[in-house]
Design an enzyme around this catalytic site. Structure first.
Site, short mmCIF file in Angstrom:
data_model
loop_
_atom_site.label_atom_id
_atom_site.label_comp_id
_atom_site.label_asym_id
_atom_site.label_seq_id
_atom_site.Cartn_x
_atom_site.Cartn_y
_atom_site.Cartn_z
N GLU A 199 0.72 -1.13 -0.33
CA GLU A 199 -0.20 0.19 -0.07
C GLU A 199 1.00 1.63 -0.42
OE1 GLU A 199 -3.29 -0.12 2.62
OE2 GLU A 199 -4.10 -0.90 1.90
N LYS B 33 -13.97 0.58 -4.17
CA LYS B 33 -14.88 0.62 -3.57
C LYS B 33 -16.19 1.39 -3.71
CE LYS B 33 -12.16 1.11 1.02
NZ LYS B 33 -11.46 1.79 2.24
N HIS C 224 7.13 -26.63 -2.28
CA HIS C 224 6.70 -27.66 -3.01
C HIS C 224 5.26 -27.27 -3.67
CE1 HIS C 224 8.96 -30.75 -1.01
NE2 HIS C 224 8.66 -29.54 -0.37
O1 PA5 Z 1 -3.25 1.07 5.86
C1 PA5 Z 1 -4.79 1.39 5.69
O2 PA5 Z 1 -4.93 3.37 6.15
C2 PA5 Z 1 -5.37 0.59 5.60
O3 PA5 Z 1 -5.70 -0.94 5.26
C3 PA5 Z 1 -6.44 0.24 6.15
O4 PA5 Z 1 -6.15 0.06 7.82
C4 PA5 Z 1 -7.25 -0.34 5.71
O5 PA5 Z 1 -8.26 0.09 4.85
C5 PA5 Z 1 -9.09 -0.46 7.20
O6 PA5 Z 1 -9.89 0.74 6.77
P1 PA5 Z 1 -10.35 1.08 8.21
O7 PA5 Z 1 -9.80 0.90 9.54
O8 PA5 Z 1 -10.38 2.61 8.11
O9 PA5 Z 1 -11.55 0.34 8.47
#
Ligand code: PA5
Length: 429
Positions: free
Chosen positions: A284, A419, A305
């Site tokens: 990310e 989303k 494997h």
């Molecule tokens: O690292 C991040 O920001 C994302 O992976 C969020 O943790 C994930 O999308 C979950 O979001 P939230 O904590 O707002 O539910």
């Protein structure tokens, strides 16, 4: 102190490439320290270590140990950065066979209806002595609006209120931002207990806030040692960054050569979830504007494997990061068998650890010989301090690498696209 051995990977980089990459990474490091890079409003994961909040640690520890004593089942309801850090630490320090403390169950980390249905059925199944299961839950969402988590929370919250009546209020713990989001409305309406994720800490950098620390404390893991392991790394890396800069330089130089995949591998099944945490942290943070190394996780020797052929002999665009433990714990010794039908007596007297370690060394050499630049990350021990150190090391390495590729390490604009498409299909206004 946690460190990464980059020497074998560096051998794939020419002196000129090294110099150029090192120069670039030094600029990243400086702009990080000077707070002149992008996303400086998201550096709370550092400031929490600069000024540890011992009262908060104490509080989380005490709430966690209270739940630990009372709960048969503890549900961690969250997705992405809201659960991967806790899972990484819990799996690393509690083998799957451990029986003390509540059973840990994850929810809200996908949208499978059958998973949730089966989970509710499991919660409703009485214990062997016929009594009801004592269920506690921590819902974790920084935004408070993430669909996967919100839907699971709606179902499980109702189940808990049906099951326990008003007592459900004292069994549900919420971790979210100080203000805003639907979760804050729900907290206010029901009076659930709330923990705050500071506004300047992003989800994937939040394991050392209540997001990760409360669930980890519930399992009996020492969160102070974990946190202060990270504090030690923070202080150490402030002064001694050579090892980390070499790692980021080698990784950056290889990325510029065209390597495309970073395979995070371990011979310890308990560390696979740590690989999952790192996968998200790297993925990310790096994957923006057509950039970044694709992070993948392999559990060895199992995946030798399945993925082994590809790593050894497939397209040569893979670098590999082994996560290892320098001083592993107790092990099983292979005994002599007088009949030796399986022909394994040559291993008699050796520990499984020794065999696993030879498998690691053999794999590392084979992959190197096959053209895979290899990094080795060294946790001193499988304990809280070492994990805390590793967490901070990788967080800082992520920030510096992503600055080097010219991106903002702390946002994730691409995650919104699925989303939007999903909400449109579901008819959300
Ligand atoms: O690292 C991040 O920001 C994302 O992976 C969020 O943790 C994930 O999308 C979950 O979001 P939230 O904590 O707002 O539910």
């Amino acid at each position: 102190m946690f460190k990464i051995d980059s020497a074998r990977a560096r051998a794939f980089v020419t002196d000129k490439q090294w110099r150029q990459s090192h120069e670039r990474v030094m600029i990243s490091s400086k702009s990080f320290d000077d707070r002149t890079g992008e996303g400086t409003e998201w550096l709370g994961w550092q400031s929490i270590l600069a000024e540890p909040n011992d009262a908060l640690l104490e509080n989380l520890d005490s709430v966690g140990s209270d739940i630990n004593k009372k709960a048969d089942i503890f549900i961690i309801c969250g997705i992405g950065g809201s659960y991967l850090g806790a899972k990484a630490v819990i799996d690393a320090l509690h083998s799957g066979f451990q029986s003390d403390g509540p059973e840990i169950i994850y929810a809200g980390h996908q949208i499978s209806g059958s998973y949730l249905k089966d989970l509710v059925a499991y919660l409703e199944t009485p214990k062997p002595d016929g009594s009801r299961k004592e269920v506690y839950m921590n819902v974790i969402s920084k935004s408070g609006t993430t669909m996967e988590t919100a839907v699971a929370f709606r179902v499980l919250r109702k189940w808990m209120h049906d099951q326990y009546g008003d007592e459900a209020i004292s069994r549900i713990y919420c971790t979210t931002s100080r203000e805003g989001g639907a979760l804050n409305k729900i907290i206010r309406a029901h009076g659930y207990r709330k923990f705050i994720l500071p506004d300047d800490v992003g989800g994937r950098f939040s394991v050392l806030t209540p997001v990760g620390l409360l669930p980890i404390a519930v399992t009996g893991i020492n969160i102070k040692q974990l946190f202060y392991g990270a504090v030690d790394a923070y202080r150490f890396l402030d002064e001694n960054r050579t090892n980390l800069l070499e790692y980021v330089t080698a990784r950056y130089a290889l990325y510029n050569q065209g390597f495309a995949i970073d395979l995070i591998s371990t011979f310890e099944p308990d560390l696979v979830s740590f690989g999952g945490w790192l996968q998200q942290l790297y993925g990310e943070s790096e994957g923006k504007n057509g950039q970044g190394l694709f992070p993948a996780v392999a559990q060895y020797s199992t995946d030798l494997h399945s993925l082994g052929q590809m790593v050894q002999d497939g397209k040569r665009n893979i670098i590999e990061t082994f996560i290892t433990v320098d001083k592993p714990g107790e092990s099983v010794i292979i005994e002599e068998d007088p009949r030796d039908y399986d022909g394994l007596n040559y291993l008699a007297g050796k520990s499984m650890e020794e065999i696993n370690s030879k498998a690691y060394q053999g794999t590392l050499q084979a992959h190197l010989d096959g053209g895979v630049p290899v990094f080795t990350a060294h946790l001193e021990k499988r304990n809280e301090e070492s994990l805390g150190q590793a967490i901070y090391y990788f967080e800082l390495a992520t920030a510096l690498f992503v600055y080097a590729i010219g991106e903002n390490p702390f946002d994730q604009p691409g995650v919104e696209d699925y989303k939007k498409a999903m909400y449109q299909l579901l008819g959300k206004k």
